[in-house]
Design a protein around this motif. Structure first.
Motif, PDB file in Angstrom:
ATOM      1  N   PRO A 225     -43.824  30.696  26.490  1.00  0.00           N
ATOM      2  CA  PRO A 225     -44.009  30.004  27.769  1.00  0.00           C
ATOM      3  C   PRO A 225     -43.773  30.940  28.948  1.00  0.00           C
ATOM      4  N   LEU A 226     -44.555  30.748  29.990  1.00  0.00           N
ATOM      5  CA  LEU A 226     -44.462  31.510  31.236  1.00  0.00           C
ATOM      6  C   LEU A 226     -44.085  30.510  32.314  1.00  0.00           C
ATOM      7  N   VAL A 227     -42.914  30.694  32.945  1.00  0.00           N
ATOM      8  CA  VAL A 227     -42.320  29.579  33.685  1.00  0.00           C
ATOM      9  C   VAL A 227     -41.951  29.939  35.117  1.00  0.00           C
ATOM     10  N   VAL A 228     -42.400  29.087  36.042  1.00  0.00           N
ATOM     11  CA  VAL A 228     -41.856  29.000  37.396  1.00  0.00           C
ATOM     12  C   VAL A 228     -41.195  27.630  37.472  1.00  0.00           C
ATOM     13  N   PRO A 229     -39.858  27.541  37.528  1.00  0.00           N
ATOM     14  CA  PRO A 229     -39.191  26.250  37.410  1.00  0.00           C
ATOM     15  C   PRO A 229     -39.679  25.184  38.381  1.00  0.00           C
ATOM     16  N   GLU A 230     -40.099  25.578  39.577  1.00  0.00           N
ATOM     17  CA  GLU A 230     -40.604  24.592  40.547  1.00  0.00           C
ATOM     18  C   GLU A 230     -41.987  24.075  40.179  1.00  0.00           C
ATOM     19  N   ALA A 231     -42.693  24.784  39.282  1.00  0.00           N
ATOM     20  CA  ALA A 231     -44.080  24.419  38.980  1.00  0.00           C
ATOM     21  C   ALA A 231     -44.259  23.832  37.583  1.00  0.00           C
ATOM     22  N   ASN A 232     -43.668  24.449  36.565  1.00  0.00           N
ATOM     23  CA  ASN A 232     -43.890  23.979  35.184  1.00  0.00           C
ATOM     24  C   ASN A 232     -42.622  24.022  34.335  1.00  0.00           C
ATOM     25  N   PRO A 233     -41.560  23.347  34.774  1.00  0.00           N
ATOM     26  CA  PRO A 233     -40.290  23.396  34.013  1.00  0.00           C
ATOM     27  C   PRO A 233     -40.437  22.877  32.590  1.00  0.00           C
ATOM     28  N   HIS A 234     -41.386  21.984  32.349  1.00  0.00           N
ATOM     29  CA  HIS A 234     -41.591  21.425  31.020  1.00  0.00           C
ATOM     30  C   HIS A 234     -41.956  22.496  29.993  1.00  0.00           C
TER      31      HIS A 234
ATOM     32  N   TYR B  79     -40.072  27.462  24.035  1.00  0.00           N
ATOM     33  CA  TYR B  79     -39.293  28.610  23.564  1.00  0.00           C
ATOM     34  C   TYR B  79     -39.125  28.592  22.052  1.00  0.00           C
ATOM     35  N   VAL B  80     -39.241  27.418  21.448  1.00  0.00           N
ATOM     36  CA  VAL B  80     -38.963  27.290  20.016  1.00  0.00           C
ATOM     37  C   VAL B  80     -39.938  28.092  19.160  1.00  0.00           C
ATOM     38  N   LYS B  81     -41.106  28.426  19.690  1.00  0.00           N
ATOM     39  CA  LYS B  81     -42.106  29.123  18.874  1.00  0.00           C
ATOM     40  C   LYS B  81     -41.676  30.547  18.535  1.00  0.00           C
ATOM     41  N   LYS B  82     -41.152  31.282  19.531  1.00  0.00           N
ATOM     42  CA  LYS B  82     -40.753  32.667  19.290  1.00  0.00           C
ATOM     43  C   LYS B  82     -39.346  32.997  19.750  1.00  0.00           C
ATOM     44  N   GLY B  83     -38.688  32.032  20.393  1.00  0.00           N
ATOM     45  CA  GLY B  83     -37.362  32.306  20.915  1.00  0.00           C
ATOM     46  C   GLY B  83     -37.376  33.145  22.174  1.00  0.00           C
ATOM     47  N   ILE B  84     -38.543  33.190  22.834  1.00  0.00           N
ATOM     48  CA  ILE B  84     -38.712  34.005  24.033  1.00  0.00           C
ATOM     49  C   ILE B  84     -39.385  33.173  25.120  1.00  0.00           C
ATOM     50  N   ILE B  85     -38.902  33.326  26.357  1.00  0.00           N
ATOM     51  CA  ILE B  85     -39.539  32.741  27.538  1.00  0.00           C
ATOM     52  C   ILE B  85     -39.817  33.890  28.494  1.00  0.00           C
ATOM     53  N   ALA B  86     -40.992  33.889  29.104  1.00  0.00           N
ATOM     54  CA  ALA B  86     -41.370  34.975  30.005  1.00  0.00           C
ATOM     55  C   ALA B  86     -41.209  34.563  31.464  1.00  0.00           C
ATOM     56  N   ASN B  87     -40.720  35.512  32.241  1.00  0.00           N
ATOM     57  CA  ASN B  87     -40.634  35.352  33.695  1.00  0.00           C
ATOM     58  C   ASN B  87     -41.910  35.947  34.300  1.00  0.00           C
ATOM     59  N   PRO B  88     -42.587  35.240  35.193  1.00  0.00           N
ATOM     60  CA  PRO B  88     -43.853  35.755  35.714  1.00  0.00           C
ATOM     61  C   PRO B  88     -43.676  36.953  36.649  1.00  0.00           C
ATOM     62  N   ASN B  89     -44.800  37.529  37.023  1.00  0.00           N
ATOM     63  CA  ASN B  89     -44.840  38.574  38.038  1.00  0.00           C
ATOM     64  C   ASN B  89     -44.248  38.047  39.342  1.00  0.00           C
ATOM     65  N   CYS B  90     -43.529  38.901  40.057  1.00  0.00           N
ATOM     66  CA  CYS B  90     -42.843  38.481  41.284  1.00  0.00           C
ATOM     67  C   CYS B  90     -43.803  37.856  42.298  1.00  0.00           C
ATOM     68  N   SER B  91     -44.976  38.441  42.463  1.00  0.00           N
ATOM     69  CA  SER B  91     -45.922  37.916  43.449  1.00  0.00           C
ATOM     70  C   SER B  91     -46.497  36.576  43.025  1.00  0.00           C
ATOM     71  N   THR B  92     -46.693  36.405  41.719  1.00  0.00           N
ATOM     72  CA  THR B  92     -47.181  35.125  41.210  1.00  0.00           C
ATOM     73  C   THR B  92     -46.152  34.033  41.448  1.00  0.00           C
ATOM     74  N   ILE B  93     -44.883  34.350  41.213  1.00  0.00           N
ATOM     75  CA  ILE B  93     -43.829  33.347  41.363  1.00  0.00           C
ATOM     76  C   ILE B  93     -43.836  32.747  42.764  1.00  0.00           C
ATOM     77  N   GLN B  94     -43.728  33.600  43.790  1.00  0.00           N
ATOM     78  CA  GLN B  94     -43.601  33.054  45.139  1.00  0.00           C
ATOM     79  C   GLN B  94     -44.859  32.316  45.565  1.00  0.00           C
ATOM     80  N   MET B  95     -46.024  32.798  45.130  1.00  0.00           N
ATOM     81  CA  MET B  95     -47.258  32.108  45.488  1.00  0.00           C
ATOM     82  C   MET B  95     -47.295  30.703  44.898  1.00  0.00           C
ATOM     83  N   LEU B  96     -46.886  30.563  43.642  1.00  0.00           N
ATOM     84  CA  LEU B  96     -46.983  29.259  42.998  1.00  0.00           C
ATOM     85  C   LEU B  96     -45.876  28.304  43.411  1.00  0.00           C
ATOM     86  N   VAL B  97     -44.724  28.823  43.829  1.00  0.00           N
ATOM     87  CA  VAL B  97     -43.708  27.937  44.417  1.00  0.00           C
ATOM     88  C   VAL B  97     -44.311  27.197  45.607  1.00  0.00           C
TER      89      VAL B  97
END
Length: 340
Positions: free
Chosen positions: A108-117, A122-140
């Motif tokens: 999962p690739l997550v911005v908490p304000e946009a897609n917290p669900h 995480y259960v698939k691989k035990g990993i969650i990805a943080n997006p690119n910094c510019s993507t994060i602020q734009m999607l907030v």
């Protein structure tokens, strides 16, 4: 009922983002039972403070995650590819700040304000990805607009601080600036050209389609986070002589007509957004105001009068905090509260 506490590791603890993760865990009162600080062998023996305690830095190895519940990674793509699966195999959930896992279909690739669900994935691989910094602020900023009016197209131009390239880039901008003020030659090392008093339309490597990898990150990550492959996205990313804080000029075309005052009202109440929009009083988002803050600043909100349903925004955020460390910790907070 007592609050559950977690053993947390920070991988890449001695870097700028790792340092900010440690401060964020403390300032946000994350439920830490114990904290492990991990870095390369060069940093072993250093100590960093957490809640007044000196914690020794340990070497980042595949065996370092035994007994760890959550690991925040900011060690770079190579170490993440090597060690995140090993951490997950040890029973630890990894929240990774590099680009290594972002487009993996099982991560999962997550911005908490946009897609917290999406954290639940995480259960698939035990990993969650943080997006690119510019993507994060734009999607907030764009998420509430997307949810109500839809988005047909996004055109974004970024003005990104040198801290996005790490400490060496910060030092290079500082050194070049001093050299030019004193009429001396400015050494060029981190970037292909001088960054002081200049702008470079070049972030990451160029691809066969003429875009840079950074630009395509924004395209692909936006569609994954919003779970909408139909959105047209095009980006131009530019490195500018600013130490901290990424700025973005964002133009969108919504699917349905919007009321401009409703857009302002939505953004004024949107999670993670601070509306800064009184241009008549010279009040608008600036990098110097975003620095050290977790909010995404939004202003210069106006219609694009050249196209139906067009909207312009100016979006600014601290790339080390909301663009990296804070977003990672927010993901971990959701994980800890709802899933572990």
């Amino acid at each position: 009922m007592s609050r559950k506490l977690f053993t947390v590791a920070v991988a890449g603890a001695t870097g700028a983002v790792g340092n900010e993760m440690i401060r964020g865990l403390e300032s946000r009162n994350f439920p830490v039972k114990s904290l492990k600080l991990l870095a390369s062998s060069r940093s072993v023996g250093r100590t960093l403070k957490f809640k007044g305690e000196d914690i020794a830095v340990e070497e980042l190895t595949g065996d370092a995650f035994k007994g760890v519940d959550i690991a925040l990674f900011s060690a770079g793509g190579g170490p993440s590819l090597e060690f995140a699966p090993k951490a997950a195999a040890a029973g630890c959930v990894v929240v990774d700040n590099s680009s290594a896992w972002r487009m993996d279909a099982d991560v999962p690739l997550v911005v908490p304000e946009a897609n917290p669900h999406a954290v639940a994935g995480y259960v698939k691989k035990g990993i969650i990805a943080n997006p690119n910094c510019s993507t994060i602020q734009m999607l907030v900023a764009l998420n509430p607009i997307y949810r109500k009016y839809g988005l047909r197209r996004i055109v974004v131009s970024t003005y990104q601080a040198v801290s996005g390239s790490g400490k060496k880039a910060i030092d290079e901008l500082s050194g070049q600036t001093r050299a030019m003020i004193h009429d001396a030659s400015a050494a060029v090392s981190v970037y292909p050209h001088r960054i002081a008093f200049n702008c470079l339309p070049h972030i990451d490597v160029f691809l066969e389609n003429g875009y840079t990898k950074e630009e395509m990150k924004m395209v692909n990550e936006t569609r994954k986070i919003l779970e909408d492959s139909t959105i047209g996205v095009t980006a131009t990313t530019v490195r500018v002589p600013v130490f901290y804080g990424h700025s973005e000029a964002v133009n969108v075309e919504t699917k349905t007509p919007f009321d401009i005052q409703d857009i302002r009202a939505m953004l004024a109440s949107a999670p993670g957004v601070r509306l800064v929009d009184e241009p008549s009083a010279n009040v608008y988002p600036m990098a110097i105001d975003a620095q050290g803050q977790d909010d995404t600043l939004v202003g210069r909100i106006r219609r694009d009068e050249s196209i139906e349903n067009g909207l312009n925004l100016w979006i600014v955020a601290d790339n080390i905090r909301k663009g990296a460390a804070t977003n990672t910790i927010q993901i971990a907070e959701i994980l800890a509260e709802k899933y572990l």
